[in-house]
Design an enzyme around this catalytic site. Structure first.
Site, PDB file in Angstrom:
ATOM      1  N   ASP A   1      10.612  44.463  22.063  1.00  0.00           N
ATOM      2  CA  ASP A   1      11.269  43.158  22.050  1.00  0.00           C
ATOM      3  C   ASP A   1      10.152  42.123  21.929  1.00  0.00           C
ATOM      4  O   ASP A   1       9.410  41.875  22.875  1.00  0.00           O
ATOM      5  CB  ASP A   1      12.053  42.972  23.361  1.00  0.00           C
TER       6      ASP A   1
ATOM      7  N   LYS B   1       6.707  32.597  17.980  1.00  0.00           N
ATOM      8  CA  LYS B   1       7.904  33.083  17.290  1.00  0.00           C
ATOM      9  C   LYS B   1       8.633  31.940  16.576  1.00  0.00           C
ATOM     10  O   LYS B   1       9.291  32.148  15.572  1.00  0.00           O
ATOM     11  CB  LYS B   1       8.826  33.758  18.306  1.00  0.00           C
TER      12      LYS B   1
ATOM     13  N   GLU C   1      18.690  41.502  18.175  1.00  0.00           N
ATOM     14  CA  GLU C   1      18.568  41.544  19.638  1.00  0.00           C
ATOM     15  C   GLU C   1      19.898  41.779  20.362  1.00  0.00           C
ATOM     16  O   GLU C   1      19.982  42.655  21.224  1.00  0.00           O
ATOM     17  CB  GLU C   1      17.858  40.277  20.134  1.00  0.00           C
TER      18      GLU C   1
ATOM     19  N   ASP D   1      23.339  35.893  24.007  1.00  0.00           N
ATOM     20  CA  ASP D   1      21.887  36.076  24.160  1.00  0.00           C
ATOM     21  C   ASP D   1      21.174  34.728  24.073  1.00  0.00           C
ATOM     22  O   ASP D   1      20.968  34.191  22.991  1.00  0.00           O
ATOM     23  CB  ASP D   1      21.404  37.041  23.058  1.00  0.00           C
TER      24      ASP D   1
END
Lengths: 179, 612
Positions: B16, B78, B177, B199
């Site tokens: 992850d 990211k 994810e 999420d």
């Protein structure tokens, strides 16, 4: 691009009236055989085939699951022209409803929020029309499945054109609350 | 039937790669398990720092560097993955990214005296996770499943895959994810049903709705916002604190990297505490001055209400696209650290009319699911299969800048579509196709993916050429384009010009030249010093053989020295410093008697110092 016949690929008879459950069962069972995840440890050639096969499977499922796309797929295969129809000309039987919709949209643009009521009436009218077309189309599907008559396909094409026109009107009537 | 299959393949891990924290997990027999780092922490903060001596620091250790050397450190990289400079202008106001000059086509961030592309920085994080896994598993780790936000576009996915390749990983699959989280929860869970995965991570928000059917996880629809997450909440608190300090002290600290980082750490602590207690005290000291402020949960919730509300629109759209109502959703799964916030939980509960699942640690659930997917791909997990979708529609730009959609969003992947192209001018030998991703009508309002140049078309009158182009979105959600001349059946060459991110050649060059060599350089240094040591002992031995003591040795003793010398002379050419060291040790042993003899007779001290 020429690709294998979707019906043949899924292994189901060439019918317009399809049971979505049956189609889904085919998707699941074929996915368990073809999905790239099952070929991750195989050769590059096998992986590439798995990718192509499962793309074809998903394309076939996506097309045949939707009654409109499914009918268009069959019409095209049977040599019908399913290209964009001109939607400029208002079908005579819809003249009044289209006029009222355009009026309401115009009033709303001018800032008259009362027009929303008329808009909602128009929307409901068109949604009902679309639902009627869908019922009629379903019965034509069954008719073609039984007879295979080309004339039935021509009727289906006409229904789909009308449906597309009305779907556009519904889109137009779906004005967001705040613009 | 009773045949036992030995899997010669090494274990693949699940990673992850998060905005705030990154984790690596593996299948420990039938159960996924997170692998902790050297410091015992399962969460590796996605922070990278370049020390002044060139060492790369990742994780918890780098968090301190963020304060001590903000100009050599980076977090939340990211946010920059697969993006162009104009996309991130707003972010630059909130995040202390230092962007290098000439970042027009590919963003480069500055760390100290070096510059890195976002995939290279992410690769440093991945490399750390790889190392952590290798230390625990005791085997080299070269294969991985890496997760990405479901709503990541093609360029962001490619950037993530590039990061994996630069880190020396064979990226078996990119998994969304929320889907990974569903896999982690799906283990021996209900056979049928509809589940929603909410999420809310550090920097991204995803909502996915899945249908479970006898081990098949079919994603019905996904939606989200790649720029919404816990960072936004931190920034709210940070701004308030900075404003307070400005009015109380008259000091504007917003341009001091060190102060902002220290304060950021404090507001994050306060935010996390507020999930468990009704009120916290924000405390910050700087240059002998102290700032205190009590923050109640009520105030906090008022502050972040609109951020939480922004997640609800995508949830409603997702239900609509999936063709389900809130009542039809059987279970809701919570993922991401931000879902610990009580306001987030209650908003989700109200929307879906179901109490959300929080049994699995929301920080770990994605990595655990990635490990399950790695197990599926390596054949250790059977009977489970993921059918995911593409989050955004794929289209091509037509005349007048209008988009013609060829693969609609929420199509199950792999998915493909074919289009036929022709020429517009007599004798034209190439056709340029502009591919975009997004839902808007005009190409300019969508995300430009790439321009594909169909080259080498035979010259002929306009409109005669027929080039069939196949657009295929693979199971990673990444586009592949192939073309064929319909008349000749020949493969048509396609040159890809990505709008954002790196070309294949650039990635290859980075794999060649990059950080990989941080390790390689280290190894080279060890080899060099071993060679110097070997030369010294060989010279000393050579001298000793001319010493009278040499003749006093037995024939066997002399032979064993000669053999050890010959072996070391060969081993010196090895690139493995351990091989050289082993042969140095062997020669040392062989010359032991000789050295003693020389010492005893006190003739010479030529061999002195060669005993390590």
């Amino acid at each position: 691009m020429s690709s294998p016949d979707f019906y043949q690929f899924l292994g189901i008879p060439r019918r317009l009236a399809l049971d979505p459950k049956e189609l889904e069962t085919r998707l699941y069972s074929l996915s368990r055989k073809l999905h790239p995840d099952l070929f991750a440890r195989k050769s590059a050639a096998e992986q590439s085939k798995a990718l192509d096969d499962s793309a074809l499977l998903n394309d076939a499922f996506r097309t045949l699951r939707d009654p409109v796309k499914r009918a268009e797929y069959v019409l095209k295969a049977e040599g019908f022209d399913i290209g964009e129809q001109s939607t400029k000309d208002v079908p005579p039987e819809l003249l009044e409803e289209v006029f009222e919709l355009n009026m309401a949209l115009e009033e709303l643009r001018m800032g008259d929020d009362d027009a929303r009521e008329q808009l909602e009436i128009s929307r409901t009218t068109f949604v009902n029309m679309r639902d009627e077309i869908d019922v009629e189309t379903q019965s034509k599907f069954a008719e073609w499945d039984a007879s295979g008559e080309r004339s039935v396909l021509a009727e289906i094409r006409a229904l789909l054109n009308r449906r597309k026109y009305i779907a556009n009107l519904i889109d137009k009537a779906n004005v967001p609350d705040r613009v | 039937m009773f045949q036992i299959e030995f899997d010669s393949q090494e274990a693949a891990v699940g990673i992850d790669l998060g905005t705030t924290n990154s984790l690596v997990a593996y299948m420990n027999l039938a159960k996924p398990e997170v692998i902790p780092g050297e410091d015992g922490d399962k969460l590796v903060p996605s922070v990278v720092s370049l020390a002044t001596d060139g060492r790369v620091i990742v994780g918890n250790a780098a968090r301190q560097e963020l304060i001590d050397h903000p100009d050599r450190s980076i977090y939340s990289v990211k946010r920059l993955m697969g993006r162009g400079i104009e996309d991130v202008r707003d972010e630059l106001k909130l995040f202390p990214f230092r962007i290098a000059e000439g970042s027009e086509s590919v963003i480069r961030v500055v760390l100290g005296e070096k510059t890195f592309t976002p995939p290279e920085v992410s690769a440093l994080i991945l490399r750390q996770l790889k190392k952590n896994a290798e230390a625990v598993l005791g085997t080299p780790v070269t294969k991985a499943v890496i997760t990405v936000p479901a709503y990541f576009n093609d360029a962001q996915r490619q950037a993530t895959r590039d990061a994996g390749r630069i880190a020396g990983l064979d990226v078996l699959r990119l998994v969304n994810e929320p889907t990974a989280a569903a896999l982690a929860y799906g283990l021996d869970k209900r056979q049928e049903g509809v589940i929603a995965v909410y999420d809310l991570g550090g920097g991204t928000f995803d909502i996915s709705i899945l249908k479970l059917h006898d081990g098949i996880f079919e994603v019905l629809a996904t939606n989200g916002d790649t720029h919404l997450g816990g960072d936004d909440i931190d920034n709210r608190l940070l701004r308030i604190a900075l404003e307070d300090i400005l009015s109380e002290w008259g000091d504007d600290l917003s341009h001091s990297g060190e102060a902002v980082q220290t304060l950021r750490r404090e507001v994050v602590r306060a935010k996390e505490q507020l999930s468990f207690v009704p009120s916290v005290l924000l405390a910050f000291e700087w240059n002998g001055k102290a700032y205190h402020r009590e923050i109640t949960r009520e105030l906090f919730e008022g502050l972040i209400q609109d951020i939480v509300d922004r997640t609800l629109g995508p949830c409603r759209d997702c239900m609509k696209d999936a063709g389900v109502t809130a009542e039809q959703i059987d279970e809701v799964v919570m993922v991401g650290g931000s879902t610990r916030i009580p306001l987030v939980r209650s908003a989700v509960e109200v929307l879906f009319r179901a109490r959300p699942h929080t049994e699995i640690n929301p920080d770990e659930v994605v990595a655990l699911g990635a490990a399950v997917q790695a197990g599926i791909l390596s054949g250790t997990v059977e009977d489970q299969l993921l059918l995911d979708v593409t989050p955004l529609s794929l289209g091509i730009e037509m005349y007048g800048g209008v988009v013609s959609k060829i693969i609609h969003r929420n199509s199950t992947i792999p998915a493909s579509a074919g289009e036929t192209f022709t020429t517009g001018i007599d004798g034209q030998t190439n056709v340029l196709i502009h591919v975009v991703q997004g839902e808007r009508e005009l190409a300019k309002d969508n995300r430009s993916l790439a321009r594909f140049d169909l080259k080498g078309i035979d010259p002929m009158p306009a409109g005669f050429a027929r080039i069939e182009v196949r657009f295929l979105i693979d199971a990673n959600g990444i586009l592949q384009v192939t073309a064929r001349d319909a008349r000749t059946g020949r493969e048509q060459s396609v040159e890809v010009k990505p709008s954002y991110g790196l070309t294949d050649e650039q990635v290859e060059a980075m794999i060649e030249a990059s950080i990989d060599h941080a390790e390689a350089d280290f190894n080279a240094a060890q080899v060099a010093s071993a060679r110097v040591e070997a030369e010294n002992i060989l010279n000393a031995t050579d001298k000793a053989r001319r010493n009278p003591a040499w003749q006093q040795l037995s024939e066997e003793e002399r032979a064993s020295v000669t053999t050890a010398v010959n072996r070391l002379m060969v081993a010196v050419n090895s690139d493995d410093h351990e091989v050289i060291q082993n042969h140095i040790a062997a020669l040392n042993d062989a010359t032991h008697a000789l050295a003693e003899l020389m010492m005893n007779t006190a003739v010479s001290s030529a061999l002195k110092g060669t005993h390590v």
